[in-house]
Design a protein around this motif. Structure first.
Motif, mmCIF file in Angstrom:
data_model
loop_
_atom_site.group_PDB
_atom_site.id
_atom_site.type_symbol
_atom_site.label_atom_id
_atom_site.label_comp_id
_atom_site.label_asym_id
_atom_site.label_seq_id
_atom_site.Cartn_x
_atom_site.Cartn_y
_atom_site.Cartn_z
ATOM 1 N N LEU A 1 0.832 -1.204 0.000
ATOM 2 C CA LEU A 1 0.000 0.000 0.000
ATOM 3 C C LEU A 1 0.873 1.264 0.000
ATOM 4 C CD1 LEU A 1 -2.863 -0.978 2.471
ATOM 5 C CD2 LEU A 1 -3.014 -0.718 -0.008
ATOM 6 N N ASP A 2 1.947 1.232 0.776
ATOM 7 C CA ASP A 2 2.867 2.379 0.805
ATOM 8 C C ASP A 2 3.514 2.593 -0.562
ATOM 9 O OD1 ASP A 2 2.263 2.722 3.477
ATOM 10 O OD2 ASP A 2 4.116 1.767 4.204
ATOM 11 N N TYR A 3 3.872 1.473 -1.208
ATOM 12 C CA TYR A 3 4.475 1.541 -2.549
ATOM 13 C C TYR A 3 3.501 2.193 -3.538
ATOM 14 C CZ TYR A 3 5.956 -0.222 -7.135
ATOM 15 O OH TYR A 3 6.304 -0.329 -8.461
ATOM 16 N N ARG A 4 2.260 1.731 -3.521
ATOM 17 C CA ARG A 4 1.249 2.284 -4.431
ATOM 18 C C ARG A 4 0.957 3.757 -4.115
ATOM 19 N NH1 ARG A 4 -3.643 -1.513 -5.559
ATOM 20 N NH2 ARG A 4 -3.443 -0.623 -7.638
ATOM 21 N N ALA A 5 0.946 4.114 -2.841
ATOM 22 C CA ALA A 5 0.706 5.505 -2.450
ATOM 23 C C ALA A 5 1.845 6.401 -2.934
ATOM 24 C CB ALA A 5 0.561 5.609 -0.935
ATOM 25 N N LYS A 6 3.060 5.900 -2.818
ATOM 26 C CA LYS A 6 4.214 6.675 -3.266
ATOM 27 C C LYS A 6 4.171 6.864 -4.790
ATOM 28 C CE LYS A 6 8.175 8.730 -2.769
ATOM 29 N NZ LYS A 6 8.269 10.068 -2.224
ATOM 30 N N LEU A 7 3.799 5.808 -5.514
ATOM 31 C CA LEU A 7 3.674 5.916 -6.976
ATOM 32 C C LEU A 7 2.587 6.927 -7.359
ATOM 33 C CD1 LEU A 7 3.982 2.232 -8.288
ATOM 34 C CD2 LEU A 7 5.728 4.032 -8.225
ATOM 35 N N GLU A 8 1.489 6.907 -6.647
ATOM 36 C CA GLU A 8 0.403 7.848 -6.917
ATOM 37 C C GLU A 8 0.836 9.290 -6.613
ATOM 38 O OE1 GLU A 8 -4.058 8.728 -5.287
ATOM 39 O OE2 GLU A 8 -3.505 6.616 -5.599
ATOM 40 N N GLN A 9 1.576 9.438 -5.536
ATOM 41 C CA GLN A 9 2.079 10.767 -5.177
ATOM 42 C C GLN A 9 3.010 11.298 -6.281
ATOM 43 O OE1 GLN A 9 4.652 10.755 -1.770
ATOM 44 N NE2 GLN A 9 4.484 12.977 -1.455
ATOM 45 N N LEU A 10 3.884 10.442 -6.785
ATOM 46 C CA LEU A 10 4.791 10.852 -7.862
ATOM 47 C C LEU A 10 4.006 11.207 -9.135
ATOM 48 C CD1 LEU A 10 7.647 8.227 -7.401
ATOM 49 C CD2 LEU A 10 7.734 10.673 -6.850
ATOM 50 N N GLN A 11 2.980 10.432 -9.423
ATOM 51 C CA GLN A 11 2.153 10.698 -10.592
ATOM 52 C C GLN A 11 1.429 12.045 -10.450
ATOM 53 O OE1 GLN A 11 -0.883 7.769 -11.346
ATOM 54 N NE2 GLN A 11 -1.376 8.615 -13.353
ATOM 55 N N GLN A 12 0.902 12.316 -9.274
ATOM 56 C CA GLN A 12 0.220 13.590 -9.048
ATOM 57 C C GLN A 12 1.178 14.764 -9.171
ATOM 58 O OE1 GLN A 12 -1.610 13.090 -5.211
ATOM 59 N NE2 GLN A 12 -3.339 11.913 -6.026
ATOM 60 N N GLN A 13 2.387 14.567 -8.690
ATOM 61 C CA GLN A 13 3.386 15.634 -8.804
ATOM 62 C C GLN A 13 3.705 15.907 -10.280
ATOM 63 O OE1 GLN A 13 6.749 14.911 -6.291
ATOM 64 N NE2 GLN A 13 7.720 16.865 -6.768
ATOM 65 N N GLU A 14 3.813 14.858 -11.064
ATOM 66 C CA GLU A 14 4.055 15.042 -12.498
ATOM 67 C C GLU A 14 2.864 15.726 -13.169
ATOM 68 O OE1 GLU A 14 4.992 12.511 -16.547
ATOM 69 O OE2 GLU A 14 5.480 11.602 -14.616
ATOM 70 N N GLU A 15 1.673 15.368 -12.776
ATOM 71 C CA GLU A 15 0.472 15.999 -13.334
ATOM 72 C C GLU A 15 0.429 17.489 -13.000
ATOM 73 O OE1 GLU A 15 -2.886 13.700 -12.007
ATOM 74 O OE2 GLU A 15 -2.304 11.979 -13.241
ATOM 75 N N ARG A 16 0.870 17.848 -11.790
ATOM 76 C CA ARG A 16 0.923 19.267 -11.424
ATOM 77 C C ARG A 16 1.925 20.012 -12.307
ATOM 78 N NH1 ARG A 16 0.385 17.239 -6.201
ATOM 79 N NH2 ARG A 16 2.629 17.278 -5.843
ATOM 80 N N LEU A 17 3.065 19.386 -12.548
ATOM 81 C CA LEU A 17 4.063 20.012 -13.424
ATOM 82 C C LEU A 17 3.515 20.178 -14.842
ATOM 83 C CD1 LEU A 17 7.330 18.185 -12.277
ATOM 84 C CD2 LEU A 17 6.715 20.575 -11.864
ATOM 85 N N ARG A 18 2.782 19.176 -15.311
ATOM 86 C CA ARG A 18 2.165 19.270 -16.643
ATOM 87 C C ARG A 18 1.108 20.384 -16.682
ATOM 88 N NH1 ARG A 18 3.240 15.145 -20.195
ATOM 89 N NH2 ARG A 18 4.149 13.274 -19.292
ATOM 90 N N ALA A 19 0.320 20.486 -15.622
ATOM 91 C CA ALA A 19 -0.708 21.531 -15.563
ATOM 92 C C ALA A 19 -0.059 22.917 -15.543
ATOM 93 C CB ALA A 19 -1.597 21.336 -14.333
ATOM 94 N N ASP A 20 1.032 23.050 -14.795
ATOM 95 C CA ASP A 20 1.749 24.327 -14.773
ATOM 96 C C ASP A 20 2.284 24.670 -16.156
ATOM 97 O OD1 ASP A 20 1.260 24.541 -12.068
ATOM 98 O OD2 ASP A 20 3.289 23.939 -11.454
ATOM 99 N N LEU A 21 2.793 23.669 -16.852
ATOM 100 C CA LEU A 21 3.316 23.886 -18.203
ATOM 101 C C LEU A 21 2.197 24.273 -19.166
ATOM 102 C CD1 LEU A 21 5.790 23.845 -20.038
ATOM 103 C CD2 LEU A 21 5.407 21.397 -20.383
ATOM 104 N N THR A 22 1.060 23.636 -19.040
ATOM 105 C CA THR A 22 -0.096 23.984 -19.877
ATOM 106 C C THR A 22 -0.525 25.421 -19.616
ATOM 107 O OG1 THR A 22 -0.836 21.689 -19.914
ATOM 108 C CG2 THR A 22 -2.472 23.358 -20.457
ATOM 109 N N SER A 23 -0.551 25.803 -18.362
ATOM 110 C CA SER A 23 -0.896 27.179 -17.999
ATOM 111 C C SER A 23 0.110 28.162 -18.600
ATOM 112 C CB SER A 23 -0.935 27.318 -16.486
ATOM 113 O OG SER A 23 -1.145 28.649 -16.106
ATOM 114 N N THR A 24 1.369 27.797 -18.564
ATOM 115 C CA THR A 24 2.411 28.652 -19.138
ATOM 116 C C THR A 24 2.225 28.767 -20.644
ATOM 117 O OG1 THR A 24 3.957 28.117 -17.386
ATOM 118 C CG2 THR A 24 4.907 28.937 -19.424
ATOM 119 N N TYR A 25 1.852 27.667 -21.297
ATOM 120 C CA TYR A 25 1.602 27.723 -22.745
ATOM 121 C C TYR A 25 0.442 28.674 -23.066
ATOM 122 C CZ TYR A 25 4.712 23.746 -23.744
ATOM 123 O OH TYR A 25 5.792 22.909 -23.890
ATOM 124 N N HIS A 26 -0.588 28.660 -22.229
ATOM 125 C CA HIS A 26 -1.709 29.583 -22.440
ATOM 126 C C HIS A 26 -1.240 31.034 -22.273
ATOM 127 C CE1 HIS A 26 -4.773 26.584 -22.991
ATOM 128 N NE2 HIS A 26 -4.509 26.014 -21.825
#
Length: 140
Positions: A71-96
């Protein structure tokens, strides 16, 4: 209002529009730089995330099975995925924002061009007036 005063005002407007254009171009360049930095940050994070996932998986396979560890492993993977999604969202905002800056540069270019055209037309009118005035005075 005299033509000379009008020319002075048009010259000022032309200069102001040129200054505005330059500031918009500078802002656009800053947005390009910011977007580039964010792209590089995202790429670096993706590489780090992949390495981190491999390390976490290797650690998981070398341990005894424990549901909490999984469960800790899966939570850590999800946390990393969310962090990447935030970076992608920031980049999309910058493109706008970059697109908005491009549009502002286009508007500033049009305004600068219009100011230049108006000034040149006025200069032609003044030139014609000065050219016809001496003839009219000499004819009297």
């Amino acid at each position: 209002m005299s033509l000379e005063k009008l020319q002075f005002l048009r010259t000022q407007r032309m200069e102001q529009s040129f200054i505005e254009l330059q500031s918009r171009k500078k802002a656009l360049e800053q947005w390009y730089d910011h977007a580039n930095q964010q792209e590089q940050q995202l790429i670096a994070f993706q590489r780090w995330r992949l390495h981190q996932q491999e390390t976490l998986f290797a650690n998981l396979t070398h341990q005894y099975f424990d549901p909490q560890t999984l469960l800790d492993y899966r939570a850590k993977l999800e946390q990393l995925q969310q962090q990447e999604e935030r970076l992608r969202a920031d980049l999309t905002s910058t493109y706008h924002s970059l697109e908005t800056a491009k549009q502002q540069v286009q508007v500033a270019k049009q305004q600068s061009t219009q100011a230049n055209i108006k000034l040149e037309k006025l200069k032609e009118i003044i030139k014609q007036e000065h050219f016809t005035k001496p003839r009219a005075e000499s004819a009297q």
